[in-house]
Design a protein around this motif. Structure first.
Motif, PDB file in Angstrom:
ATOM      1  N   VAL A 145       5.846 -22.309 -28.477  1.00 53.03           N
ATOM      2  CA  VAL A 145       4.950 -21.494 -29.291  1.00 53.03           C
ATOM      3  C   VAL A 145       3.540 -21.921 -28.906  1.00 53.03           C
ATOM      4  N   ILE A 146       2.755 -20.976 -28.412  1.00 56.46           N
ATOM      5  CA  ILE A 146       1.407 -21.279 -27.921  1.00 56.46           C
ATOM      6  C   ILE A 146       0.386 -20.581 -28.819  1.00 56.46           C
ATOM      7  N   GLU A 168       7.983 -17.037 -19.831  1.00 56.76           N
ATOM      8  CA  GLU A 168       8.667 -15.780 -20.169  1.00 56.76           C
ATOM      9  C   GLU A 168       9.253 -15.791 -21.577  1.00 56.76           C
ATOM     10  N   GLU A 169       9.712 -16.954 -22.038  1.00 53.99           N
ATOM     11  CA  GLU A 169      10.285 -17.032 -23.378  1.00 53.99           C
ATOM     12  C   GLU A 169       9.316 -17.624 -24.389  1.00 53.99           C
ATOM     13  N   GLN A 186     -11.480 -11.577 -29.896  1.00 52.61           N
ATOM     14  CA  GLN A 186     -10.760 -12.013 -31.084  1.00 52.61           C
ATOM     15  C   GLN A 186      -9.433 -12.658 -30.702  1.00 52.61           C
ATOM     16  N   ALA A 187      -8.996 -13.597 -31.542  1.00 45.52           N
ATOM     17  CA  ALA A 187      -7.768 -14.349 -31.258  1.00 45.52           C
ATOM     18  C   ALA A 187      -6.563 -13.422 -31.126  1.00 45.52           C
ATOM     19  N   ASN A 188      -6.457 -12.409 -31.985  1.00 48.06           N
ATOM     20  CA  ASN A 188      -5.322 -11.483 -31.910  1.00 48.06           C
ATOM     21  C   ASN A 188      -5.269 -10.766 -30.561  1.00 48.06           C
ATOM     22  N   THR A 189      -6.420 -10.277 -30.102  1.00 47.26           N
ATOM     23  CA  THR A 189      -6.478  -9.550 -28.828  1.00 47.26           C
ATOM     24  C   THR A 189      -6.122 -10.464 -27.665  1.00 47.26           C
ATOM     25  N   ILE A 190      -6.691 -11.669 -27.668  1.00 47.63           N
ATOM     26  CA  ILE A 190      -6.439 -12.630 -26.598  1.00 47.63           C
ATOM     27  C   ILE A 190      -4.972 -13.045 -26.577  1.00 47.63           C
ATOM     28  N   CYS A 191      -4.414 -13.268 -27.760  1.00 45.02           N
ATOM     29  CA  CYS A 191      -3.000 -13.638 -27.891  1.00 45.02           C
ATOM     30  C   CYS A 191      -2.093 -12.567 -27.269  1.00 45.02           C
ATOM     31  N   ARG A 196       1.227 -10.455 -22.733  1.00 41.44           N
ATOM     32  CA  ARG A 196       1.511  -9.337 -21.824  1.00 41.44           C
ATOM     33  C   ARG A 196       1.489  -9.806 -20.376  1.00 41.44           C
ATOM     34  N   LYS A 197       0.469 -10.581 -20.010  1.00 39.19           N
ATOM     35  CA  LYS A 197       0.341 -11.021 -18.615  1.00 39.19           C
ATOM     36  C   LYS A 197       1.375 -12.082 -18.254  1.00 39.19           C
ATOM     37  N   ALA A 198       1.801 -12.878 -19.246  1.00 39.97           N
ATOM     38  CA  ALA A 198       2.793 -13.923 -18.978  1.00 39.97           C
ATOM     39  C   ALA A 198       4.219 -13.415 -19.120  1.00 39.97           C
ATOM     40  N   SER A 199       4.368 -12.135 -19.523  1.00 36.65           N
ATOM     41  CA  SER A 199       5.683 -11.541 -19.808  1.00 36.65           C
ATOM     42  C   SER A 199       6.374 -12.264 -20.967  1.00 36.65           C
ATOM     43  N   GLY A 200       5.566 -12.748 -21.908  1.00 34.60           N
ATOM     44  CA  GLY A 200       6.103 -13.419 -23.095  1.00 34.60           C
ATOM     45  C   GLY A 200       6.075 -12.511 -24.309  1.00 34.60           C
ATOM     46  N   LYS A 201       6.226 -13.117 -25.485  1.00 35.57           N
ATOM     47  CA  LYS A 201       6.208 -12.357 -26.748  1.00 35.57           C
ATOM     48  C   LYS A 201       4.997 -12.804 -27.555  1.00 35.57           C
ATOM     49  N   TYR A 202       4.663 -12.026 -28.614  1.00 34.46           N
ATOM     50  CA  TYR A 202       3.546 -12.438 -29.454  1.00 34.46           C
ATOM     51  C   TYR A 202       3.723 -11.939 -30.892  1.00 34.46           C
TER      52      TYR A 202
END
Length: 343
Positions: A145-146, A168-169, A186-191, A196-202
Motif C-alpha cells: 500500500v503506497i 502491479e498488485e 492534488q494527492a487524489n489526482t497524483i495517486c 494508472r502508469k504502474a498498472s496498479g490499483k487505487y
C-alpha cells in the motif's frame, strides 16, 4: 576512480566541462524524447549553434537518433547514460554530498540528482525518475500500500512512473485530503496517475485537507472515510513532499491570524499539515484528515522528495526531526542544506 577524476579535474578541466554538457543533453533527451533541437536548446539555456555541434557529435557516436519527429536516445546512448550517472556523481562531488547529508540527519539513503530545479524545471523530473527507481528497489513484497501526498515534486514522481511487476498488485492511496489547489497537484489526482502508469490499483479520499473540529469529528466517523484511513495507515511506503511554510499557508488559504503566527514563530517548512521552525520544532498543526506524523513511525519506508535551492532551509528544518528516512533531492537543494549546516 576518485583519484583519476581528481587528476582529470586539474589537468583537463575542459574535458570535465564538456562531459558534463553532453551528460546534460543526454539526460534531457531521455526525459523528453522525442524532442526538437530548438526546444532542447531553450530548455538547457544553450545557443542552437552550440547545441547543433554537440548533437552531431552524439549522433556520430551512435548515442542519439535524429529524425523529423525529434531526437531520441539509442540503446547504446541509454546504456552509456546509466554508466555515466555514477561517474558524474563522483565528478561533481554528489556522492560526498549524499554521504554528508545522510550522516548528519541519520538517514538510510540520500539520492541527489545533478542540477537545480529552481533554475531548470526538468531537474524535477529527474528527481521523479530517481524516486521511482528507489520505490521499485525498496518494495520487495507484492502486497504493498503506497500513500502519496500532493505537490509538484510528487506530481513529477507520478509523471515518471512506468509499469513494473513489483507495482502491479500495489494499492495507491492519497495520504491526505485535497488542498483546493490545481487539480493536477492534488494527492487524489497524483495517486490515480501513479496507479494508472504502474498498472496498479487505487482508492481515493474525497474530503478537504483542512477542516473545523466539528466537520473533522463528523467525517472521521463516516464508514467510507474510516476504511480509507485504515488503508492509509497500513501503508508500506509513503512518498511525500516538503513545502515552504509561507507557500503552503497561502495554498491553504490560511487566515491572517495563522499567517501572523507562522511569521512570529519563524516557520520555514511544512509536511503533513505540520509547520516547523528552523530547529525542526512543530509550531503549528492544521487539523487534517489523513496521515499524521505519529502514523509514520510504523511505516517501513517514508520517502521525502523535494528540491530546488530555495527549499534548502525547509528540507533541513523538516529533516532535523521528521520521521522520513529517505531523501530524494537535487544538487541545488543539497548545496543550500550543507551551506546552512556548515558541514
Amino acid at each position: 576512480m576518485n583519484r583519476l577524476l581528481d587528476i582529470q579535474k586539474i589537468l583537463l578541466p575542459d574535458l570535465v566541462e564538456v562531459m558534463g554538457l553532453r551528460y546534460r543533453i543526454l539526460r534531457f533527451v531521455r526525459l523528453m524524447q522525442p524532442i526538437g533541437r530548438r526546444s532542447l536548446a531553450i530548455s538547457l539555456e544553450m545557443s542552437e549553434r552550440v547545441l547543433r555541434s554537440e548533437v552531431m557529435f552524439l549522433k556520430d557516436q551512435g548515442l542519439v537518433n535524429v529524425a523529423s519527429s525529434g531526437m531520441t536516445l539509442t540503446e547504446e546512448g541509454h546504456n552509456l547514460l546509466v554508466q555515466l550517472e555514477e561517474v558524474m556523481k563522483e565528478t561533481f562531488d554528489l556522492s560526498m554530498m549524499e554521504q554528508k547529508i545522510k550522516s548528519h540527519f541519520g538517514l538510510e539513503e540520500v539520492v541527489i540528482v545533478p542540477g537545480d530545479s529552481d533554475e531548470f524545471p526538468w531537474v524535477k523530473k529527474e528527481m521523479g525518475r530517481s524516486a521511482v527507481t528507489l520505490m521499485k528497489k525498496k518494495l520487495s513484497s507484492k502486497a504493498n500500500v503506497i500513500a502519496v501526498t500532493g505537490g509538484t515534486s510528487i506530481s513529477a514522481v507520478a509523471e515518471m512512473m512506468v509499469p513494473n511487476t513489483e507495482l502491479e498488485e500495489a494499492l495507491f492511496v492519497p495520504a491526505r485530503g485535497g488542498l483546493g489547489e490545481q487539480v493536477e497537484n492534488q494527492a487524489n489526482t497524483i495517486c490515480a496517475e501513479m496507479a494508472r502508469k504502474a498498472s496498479g490499483k487505487y482508492r481515493l479520499l474525497h474530503v478537504p485537507d483542512q477542516l473545523s473540529k466539528e466537520s473533522y469529528s463528523s467525517l472521521v466517523e463516516e464508514p467510507s472515510v474510516r476504511e480509507i484511513l485504515r488503508l492509509i495507515r497500513s501503508a508500506t511506503m509513503v512518498v511525500h513532499g516538503i513545502g515552504e511554510a509561507k507557500t503552503m499557508a497561502t495554498r491553504r488559504q490560511s487566515s491572517e491570524d495563522i499567517i501572523d503566527k507562522l511569521k512570529e514563530k519563524k516557520a520555514v517548512a511544512e509536511a503533513f499539515g505540520y509547520y516547523f521552525d528552523q530547529s525542526g520544532d512543530i509550531i503549528h498543526k492544521v487539523l487534517t484528515i489523513g496521515l499524521q506524523l505519529e502514523d509514520l513511525a510504523t511505516i517501513p519506508y517514508v520517502v521525502a522528495v523535494a528540491g530546488g535551492s530555495s527549499k534548502g532551509h525547509a528540507i533541513q528544518a523538516y529533516m532535523k526531526q521528521g520521521p522520513s528516512k529517505v531523501l530524494v533531492t537535487d544538487e541545488g537543494a543539497a548545496k543550500a542544506i550543507l551551506q546552512e549546516l556548515d558541514v
